[in-house]
Write an enzyme that holds these catalytic residues in place. Sequence first.
Site, short mmCIF file in Angstrom:
data_model
loop_
_atom_site.label_atom_id
_atom_site.label_comp_id
_atom_site.label_asym_id
_atom_site.label_seq_id
_atom_site.Cartn_x
_atom_site.Cartn_y
_atom_site.Cartn_z
N ASP A 30 0.81 -1.22 0.00
CA ASP A 30 0.00 0.00 0.00
C ASP A 30 0.84 1.27 0.00
O ASP A 30 0.44 2.29 0.55
CB ASP A 30 -0.97 0.02 1.21
N LYS A 33 2.13 2.40 -5.13
CA LYS A 33 2.77 1.95 -6.40
C LYS A 33 1.90 2.29 -7.60
O LYS A 33 2.40 2.63 -8.66
CB LYS A 33 2.99 0.43 -6.36
N GLY A 57 -4.71 -4.09 -4.49
CA GLY A 57 -5.70 -3.09 -4.89
C GLY A 57 -4.99 -1.79 -5.14
O GLY A 57 -4.51 -1.15 -4.21
N HIS A 58 -4.85 -1.44 -6.39
CA HIS A 58 -4.19 -0.18 -6.73
C HIS A 58 -5.26 0.85 -7.07
O HIS A 58 -6.09 0.63 -7.94
CB HIS A 58 -3.26 -0.35 -7.93
N GLN A 241 1.66 -5.93 -3.28
CA GLN A 241 2.03 -6.06 -1.87
C GLN A 241 3.36 -5.34 -1.63
O GLN A 241 3.61 -4.33 -2.26
CB GLN A 241 2.09 -7.54 -1.43
N ARG A 322 -5.93 0.27 8.26
CA ARG A 322 -4.51 -0.12 8.24
C ARG A 322 -3.86 0.31 9.54
O ARG A 322 -4.20 1.35 10.10
CB ARG A 322 -3.79 0.55 7.07
P1 IMP Z 1 -2.98 -12.85 1.60
O1 IMP Z 1 -2.14 -12.20 0.56
O2 IMP Z 1 -4.45 -12.63 1.40
O3 IMP Z 1 -2.61 -14.27 1.81
O4 IMP Z 1 -2.65 -12.11 3.00
C1 IMP Z 1 -1.39 -12.26 3.66
C2 IMP Z 1 -0.97 -10.95 4.32
O5 IMP Z 1 -0.65 -10.01 3.30
C3 IMP Z 1 -2.05 -10.30 5.19
O6 IMP Z 1 -1.42 -9.64 6.27
C4 IMP Z 1 -2.66 -9.27 4.26
O7 IMP Z 1 -3.25 -8.19 4.97
C5 IMP Z 1 -1.42 -8.82 3.49
N1 IMP Z 1 -1.73 -8.28 2.18
C6 IMP Z 1 -2.11 -8.96 1.07
N2 IMP Z 1 -2.29 -8.14 0.03
C7 IMP Z 1 -1.98 -6.91 0.47
C8 IMP Z 1 -1.93 -5.62 -0.16
O8 IMP Z 1 -2.18 -5.47 -1.35
N3 IMP Z 1 -1.55 -4.60 0.65
C9 IMP Z 1 -1.22 -4.75 1.96
N4 IMP Z 1 -1.25 -5.93 2.57
C10 IMP Z 1 -1.63 -6.99 1.84
#
Ligand code: IMP
Length: 451
Positions: A30, A33, A57-58, A241, A322
Amino acid sequence: MGENQANVATPENQLNTMSNIVILGAQWGDEGKGKLVDMLADRFDLIVRYQGGHNAGHTILIGDRKFVLRLVPSGILHPGKTAVIGNGLVIDPLALLEESEQLRAAGIDVENQLRISNRAHVILPTHRLVEKISEAIPGRVAIGTTLRGIGPTYEDKAGRRGIRMADLLDREYFGEAVRQVIADHVTRARAFGLNDVIDADEIVAKYSDAAEKLRPLVCDTAVLLKNAMDSGKNLLFEGAQGTMLDLDNGTYPFVTSSSACAGGASTGTGVPPTKISAVIGISKAYITRVGGGPFPTEALDDQGDLIRKRGHEFGSVTGRPRRCGWFDVPLLKYSAMLNGFESMVVTKLDVLDELKQIPVCVAYEVRGKVTTEMPATVRDLADAKPVWETMPGWQSSTEGISNWKKLPQAARDYVEFLEKHTGVEAGCISTGPERTQTVVREGSKFQAVTS
Ligand code: IMP
């Protein structure tokens, strides 16, 4: 210059000849990007995602239009650019269809601009079921995932029983193969007492229908990218991520299940590492994290609330608030080392505008020892106490400023403090969500790489 010297690649001449670059999150995701990729997309021919899925999610603001893209690289918003979903992703075909419908409705030429790897893995509804169980096992710490089925799909990939996009398109193979995977998921779900009704036939029918709609967009994207590079085209790799959520190098086990670091840009697309010329890390002027896991600089007080409010720090996928905290130097240095970036983009500087003082973590104290290294275990990271240095705030608006010299002196001092302690140039600073609300530092490596 002698003949031998002329062939020596110095950081300067390497940067000037760069063509394929990676933009990635330097913290826990987040970082903004989407805006950067969108800003730079005009200078590249193909914009390529290499990992993750619709857990990302961009958010991109263009004028008064807001786009939230989860799977499709944000470069698709630029006419004539090709957006590529690489083999390293996990795809929910129904979510992808929905996203592409929205793009079509906004007038985007999806047919010509989007390509999907035939080797990307497919998320099934039962992957989400398996995830729901593993996040709720009594006595086990929940990771706090996005519940999109990301982790279980990567588990099936590593377990060599996954279904790939090419399998989804193979009408004879898909039905049988998917029933086996679903049966496995259902057995696990039942063992944990879940009684959700699963209709495998319905899943096969829905997915087969989606397959036909997606078929024209699916190809061997590694070959597509090779041909594009051979004809002189440039690639912009868009990370999802962030580095600290990388499966190998992040704050394991509180990570996502993909390779969010720069190395993933190669394995997740089939583009050899030798073809990647530079990496740029994106970092907020502070730091946030969504989900569980240790967070040494977390601000659990009203200052954290202020950042959340001013920075609109709520997940764009799940809407979760967040967790907010202060800039973490050891974490950023580790991130720069892992990814090899020498230039970072500092985003959301304006969020700090009201603060009187801004703490920065310059080292950790772990079990009585001061260190600037990232602890390997979450136990040690949870025990890490930040060693703080405090910078004065500027208490005036930086919103929308696009000239370095026009930033308040204290804001420039803050950015230079981050540069000094991390050893990474802040080549670009973002002061708002719009493309124009950006400072590009004259003579910076960022400028050399991106212009
Ligand atoms: P997963 O990717 O759904 O398996 O989640 C694993 C961890 O990555 C969790 O702590 C999520 O909150 C975090 N996470 C996954 N995608 C994002 C993102 O796009 N931004 C921030 N955190 C993320």
